[in-house]
Design an enzyme around this catalytic site. Sequence first.
Site, PDB file in Angstrom:
ATOM      1  CG  HIS A  62     -56.234 -46.169  47.671  1.00  0.00           C
ATOM      2  ND1 HIS A  62     -55.699 -45.582  48.774  1.00  0.00           N
ATOM      3  CD2 HIS A  62     -55.248 -45.871  46.538  1.00  0.00           C
ATOM      4  CE1 HIS A  62     -54.651 -44.746  48.237  1.00  0.00           C
ATOM      5  NE2 HIS A  62     -54.467 -44.802  47.180  1.00  0.00           N
ATOM      6  CD  GLU A 129     -52.066 -41.735  48.284  1.00  0.00           C
ATOM      7  OE1 GLU A 129     -52.907 -42.633  48.156  1.00  0.00           O
ATOM      8  OE2 GLU A 129     -51.608 -41.200  47.034  1.00  0.00           O
ATOM      9  CG  HIS A 195     -50.866 -36.431  46.862  1.00  0.00           C
ATOM     10  ND1 HIS A 195     -51.697 -36.316  45.865  1.00  0.00           N
ATOM     11  CD2 HIS A 195     -50.707 -37.680  47.085  1.00  0.00           C
ATOM     12  CE1 HIS A 195     -52.228 -37.504  45.640  1.00  0.00           C
ATOM     13  NE2 HIS A 195     -51.759 -38.354  46.400  1.00  0.00           N
ATOM     14  CG  HIS A 216     -48.443 -41.624  43.198  1.00  0.00           C
ATOM     15  ND1 HIS A 216     -48.445 -40.308  43.353  1.00  0.00           N
ATOM     16  CD2 HIS A 216     -49.579 -42.151  43.675  1.00  0.00           C
ATOM     17  CE1 HIS A 216     -49.309 -39.966  44.147  1.00  0.00           C
ATOM     18  NE2 HIS A 216     -50.279 -40.832  44.362  1.00  0.00           N
ATOM     19  CG  ASN A 219     -48.692 -40.474  38.361  1.00  0.00           C
ATOM     20  OD1 ASN A 219     -48.226 -41.154  38.218  1.00  0.00           O
ATOM     21  ND2 ASN A 219     -49.462 -39.811  37.210  1.00  0.00           N
ATOM     22  CB  ALA A 220     -50.361 -36.209  42.739  1.00  0.00           C
ATOM     23  CG  ASP A 248     -51.778 -47.472  35.450  1.00  0.00           C
ATOM     24  OD1 ASP A 248     -50.647 -46.631  34.898  1.00  0.00           O
ATOM     25  OD2 ASP A 248     -52.831 -47.141  35.693  1.00  0.00           O
ATOM     26  CG  ASP A 274     -52.583 -44.932  43.386  1.00  0.00           C
ATOM     27  OD1 ASP A 274     -53.235 -45.032  44.516  1.00  0.00           O
ATOM     28  OD2 ASP A 274     -52.655 -43.899  42.893  1.00  0.00           O
ATOM     29  N   GLY A 309     -57.013 -43.380  40.178  1.00  0.00           N
ATOM     30  CA  GLY A 309     -56.355 -44.512  40.744  1.00  0.00           C
ATOM     31  C   GLY A 309     -56.454 -45.446  39.376  1.00  0.00           C
TER      32      GLY A 309
END
Length: 384
Positions: A62, A129, A195, A216, A219-220, A248, A274, A309
């Site tokens: 992003h 996204e 998501h 990802h 995540n979410a 990360d 991300d 992020g």
Amino acid sequence: MLERLLIRSGVLALPSGPHRADVLCEGGRVVAIGRDIDAPGARVVDASGMTVGPGLIDVHVHGGGGHSFFTQDRSRIEAYAAWAPRNGVTSFLVSTVGNGPDETEAILEALAPAVGHTSGAEVLGFHLEGPFINPVRHGAFPPGMLRAPSLEEWERFDAAAGGNIRQVTLAPELPGALPLIHAIDRAGGIPAMGHTDATTAECAAGFEAGIRHVTHLFNAMRPIHQREGGPIVAALLEDRATCELICDGTHVDPAPLRMAYRVLGPSRTVVVTDNLHLAGMEATSGRFAGEEVTVTGAKAAKADGTIVGSVATMDTHFRNTLEFLGVDLATAFRLCSTNPAGVAGAAGRKGQIEPGFDADMVLLDGELRVRLTVCRGEVVFDGR
Ligand SMILES: [Zn+2]
């Protein structure tokens, strides 16, 4: 006229093992790989002692270096493209969405001319996204930004982007998601699950409709339950889908990353950052989607603790890939370059050092720090 460039005596990280060779680039492409290439008039870069790999490709980013992709200002994309090569990034998808369909359309329309037209790292298209994601798993996106799946809105977005939307992250369990997945697929984009609060059965319907990528993983999305595996288990078991891993060390603990990699293997794993616009910055706070975020180490979070992020740049993700997943250098390049090229629709010209491919390369020192980056045959970052 693009210059002729000779990368002399580097060690290429090839699937067959490390291999010392020269790489000659002309007209933005690799034209020859071999020993003692004679190239009169070429600019020569001495790569002895360095690893030479295909430039890193980030399909979920992003922004970075202070430049955000949640913008209608194309110069921010150009500024990011000039900044990103210091992290080894040579191409990327612009991951973005607007607050409401009108803003999404305006963002795509304003940024579309940047696709294929930046100097430095190349914009390969868009990763949308949202907005067709589940409010239950909205992550850092304000619930007010989210929309019910709509073919009409998708067609507006696709037209505004000039057909350059490569990846669309959506929740397959939402009413109307399945026809939308078909439409994205037909338009040449990659429908990606993310998501999402989908059950195993809803994931299966999504994959059947055309989902080929997972945004990802971990995540979410609904977490694993022993009687309802949900998106994580469904994604891992779906051989047709590639999966993004944020490496990360903050979004996902290294142990689940390792577990996922054991199932996904080298052909289905796509490492993404991300990254927020705060990535690679000294700043310890900033704003995301109108809310205050604070950076601690590699993590950027809102006041309620929601991770917004990553701020660890792609070169850090690359090094973490080796450490967390226990892979060799050639495999790390596959996960951070070759496979992302496939997601971005550029598998035939990026993600490998091959004659005929774009001359996108990164030179790493013994500590795997980025020392020099080449984008389409041009040295765009030189930190030697
Ligand atoms: Zn994201």
